[in-house]
Design an enzyme around this catalytic site. Structure first.
Site: not given
Ligand code: NOJ
Length: 744
Positions: A286
């Site tokens: 993430d």
């Molecule tokens: C953080 C989020 O937790 C995740 O779900 C998301 O896909 C990513 N950012 C990318 O934007």
């Protein structure tokens, strides 16, 4: 339904076999990947593991500005937060025409509940209990996203969530494992389609692996601690379902799990995902989650974080700069082997081959297709249907709904004319202004010219009461009051946890004032929000409540269809609504404890209860009213005993006893009475959504086998255990078991 089948099929390409589990098949591109990797320098291989953001959306704390430079240097494998055919083509051109080997980029984006055409938020959509609809909405999302140059969505979010304080509860399918498993497959099928080499299919990403929904106290990114039995029986199954459906990628979770941050967790990524489940796709961290191994207290510095994430099997570094800066040194110092970098590079290249990007790197970046595809009328029609099918009728005293077309409606509330919040937190690339249909506009389709008396009344969060009087005056003049209230969309999603889950601001005060002013008039509350709310006070003030969640681009129209009875509400809650925040976590499939409260005396001493609140929630999992009524009768079992290789058939008769045709979500629950580890008091094991004309009766059949009764036992073996099982077929999780069978 038949039309919908046709729509899904026509959105796919004919004549192809569904590639269920295709990512587990040996890649036919291995030889090509070998030759390419033979040409690649170590830096170029590391480059494939790097993802940067183009800044079109802010989805994390840090935005990279030098991405073009890194692409030119061959140091980037994938981009996020860039879309449109032109923007992706321009960047792809740099990668393909200005780097030594011309390896194309992957473009990923959070296409969560729609790309341009926005569907209801995922929690809402799960309440349709309609796997086909979920598949269709993700198919449409993939059509639109792929036409704007995107190859990859960071969806579905498969985190079981039982804490409404957590803002991200809005992004998943609720609290139940079985339903989330079913919908996981629909999402993956919808996004990835039959064949990834077609330019209208995109990679799906099962996220967040794993346990994110169990963040302590509902605070985002917080610690997660749970036994392996809970991990395997509750939090892992939806991810396994996604692997079985052929999902191509996974994303790590931000949280730690039993002391080891997920992004550095070898047990979950290598032992379970790769070795046990044989997942062959790639894993992306993430957003800066590899860097976060340092504040977690797991890595001492950035180089240590890179090493730990690599060892854990994290193939791509989203936004972190950690792999780009450290992997080469780690290899040169002998801290990790070069094979550890070859492995992710190979998997990422394999995804690019599957998408056909080596044949034509621009195949997704086609402006003509973009023009033709986005906001197609049939997509908007599906969005309208989905909004109607996802709106849950929580209360309807005295048949306050549906509304009469001849009525004069006082339309009151900060969300009544809203076109902005209605798309929800992950509004994708959806146009919030100008494209989204507000409730006000939706109502205009039904009501005569002077049928709407609009007054905003108050803001979502501010405490200015100057609009109260106008709202009260409108309520006095109207036949019926429609309050459109709820949360701002910023109150749900990432980093949006709340400790107070009541309707915010002075909205509750306005409701009280209106009730005082029109004590005998019907008041209908239409809610837009991203989590179960504590509605204990408001529920007493109003006659009807329609939970519309954030219903998306066509929300106003779909919800109006429900308000006026053109669509008879059929959605049911996939998450429990507590009476108060103190009951959280509260969910239907809890354990019994050694001191359950006796039904006859819930206040008895030394029992598992509260002294200041009942144990029961305000609205149970599976609850949702219709304008008609359904009678369940004659539950019969094909046998009172089944063997481990037998199948049990449970049959029930359901009659539409009311005055409207309608859908009913029929739910099958069991209770495994004694287990080597204790089993929940109720477990959903099947559901069917049926349509009954008024007066019509249908026989509904469910089949159960030992396979459906399996769980991870005290040795972490997936088994069914002999013994007694209670069984029920019911309209919600609020019932008492009366039937029994044994597995022997
Ligand atoms: C953080 C989020 O937790 C995740 O779900 C998301 O896909 C990513 N950012 C990318 O934007």
């Amino acid at each position: 339904m038949r039309t919908r089948h046709f729509l899904i099929a026509s959105l796919m390409f004919f004549g192809c076999l569904w590639s269920l589990g295709a990512q587990n098949a040996p890649s036919i591109y291995e030889a090509k990947i070998d030759s390419l990797m033979n040409l690649m320098t170590l830096e170029e291989k590391i480059g494939q593991t790097v993802m940067y953001g183009g800044g079109w959306a802010k989805t994390g704390p840090f935005v990279n500005t030098d991405f073009e430079k890194y692409i030119r240097e061959g140091n980037v494998g994938a981009m996020l937060n860039v879309y449109t055919a032109k923007a992706t083509r321009d960047l792809q051109k740099i990668a393909v025409e200005n780097t030594r080997l011309g390896i194309p980029l992957l473009f990923g984006y959070d296409v969560i509940h729609g790309h341009r055409t926005i569907f209801p938020i995922n929690l809402a959509l799960s309440g349709s209990w309609d796997p086909e609809l979920v598949e269709l909405t993700s198919r449409i999302a993939a059509e639109e996203a792929s036409a704007e140059g995107l190859h990859w969505t960071f969806a579905p979010m498969l985190d079981i969530a039982r804490d409404p304080r957590w803002g991200r509860i809005s992004e998943g399918a609720g609290e139940d494992v079985y339903l989330t498993n079913v919908l996981a497959k629909s999402y993956v099928k919808g996004f990835q389609g039959y064949d990834l080499s077609k330019n209208n299919t995109i990679l799906a990403c099962a996220k967040h692996f794993v346990g994110y929904g169990a963040a302590q106290a509902g605070r985002d990114y917080h610690t997660v601690s749970m036994g392996e039995d809970e991990l395997r029986n509750v939090y892992l199954p939806p991810f396994k379902a996604a692997v079985d459906a052929g999902v191509e990628t996974f994303m790590t979770a931000f949280n730690e799990l039993n002391g080891v941050p997920a992004t550095g967790n070898k047990f979950i990524f290598r032992d379970i995902l790769r070795n046990e489940w044989d997942f062959k796709g790639f894993v992306v961290s993430d957003y800066t989650a590899i860097n976060e191994l340092i504040p977690h207290g797991f890595a001492k510095d950035s180089i240590d974080a890179a090493r730990l994430a690599m060892l854990a099997g994290i193939d791509m570094d989203m936004m972190g700069h950690v792999y780009r800066k450290n992997l080469k040194k780690l290899i040169e110092d002998g801290a990790i082997s070069e094979d550890l970098v070859n492995e992710p590079c190979r998997k990422i290249l394999s995804a690019k081959f599957k998408l056909g990007l080596f044949d034509d790197p621009y195949r997704y970046s086609d402006e003509k297709r973009q023009q033709e595809i986005i906001y197609k009328p049939e997509f908007l029609k599906t969005a309208r249907d989905a909004a109607a099918a996802s709106s849950v009728l929580l209360k309807n005293d005295g048949n306050a709904l549906p509304l009469e077309k001849s009525a004069t409606v006082a339309l009151i509330g900060p969300l009544a004319k809203d076109e902005y919040h209605i798309n929800g937190n992950w509004g994708g690339a959806g146009d919030r202004k100008g494209k989204s249909v507000s409730i006000y506009e939706g109502l205009q389709e039904y009501l005569k010219e002077h049928g709407i008396l609009y007054a905003k009344g108050c803001d979502l969060e501010k405490d200015d009461e100057s609009g109260f009087q106008e709202a009260i005056d409108a309520a006095k003049k109207a036949d019926v009051v429609l309050l459109v209230m709820g949360e701002s969309y910023h109150m749900s999603g990432e980093a949006a946890s709340r400790t107070d889950i009541r309707i915010p601001g002075i909205q509750p005060k306005l409701i009280k004032k209106i009730r005082e002013a029109v004590p005998n008039k019907k008041i209908v509350m239409l809610l837009m929000n991203g989590r179960p709310l504590d509605l204990s006070e408001e529920i007493e003030q109003v006659d009807a409540v329609l939970e519309a969640w954030y219903p998306g681009t066509m929300g106003g129209s779909g919800v109006a269809d429900v308000l006026f009875g053109v669509y008879n509400p059929s959605a049911k809650l996939t998450v429990t609504f507590p009476r108060n925040v103190g009951q959280i976590p509260i969910y239907y499939n809890m354990k019994n404890t050694g001191r359950p409260i006796p039904e006859s005396n819930p206040k008895q001493d030394y029992k598992s209860n509260y002294i200041d609140s009942p144990n029961t929630p305000l609205f149970v999992f599976g609850h949702g009213l219709s304008y008609t009524s359904f009678k369940y009768s004659d539950l019969t079992l094909s046998s009172a005993h089944i063997g481990f290789n037998d199948t049990l058939t449970a049959t029930v008769s359901i009659t539409n006893t009311g005055n409207y045709d309608g859908h009913e979500v029929v739910q099958l629950y069991i209770h495994d009475k004694v287990g080597s580890i204790t089993r929940p008091v109720k477990e959903l094991k099947g559901f069917q959504k049926i349509f009954l004309k008024k007066g019509e009766t249908k026989i509904v059949r469910f089949k159960l086998s030992a396979e459906d009764l399996k769980f991870y036992n005290n040795k972490m073996e997936f088994v069914a255990e002999a013994g007694e099982f209670e069984i029920a077929i019911a309209p919600s999780s609020d019932f008492k078991f009366k039937h029994l069978f044994t597995l022997e």
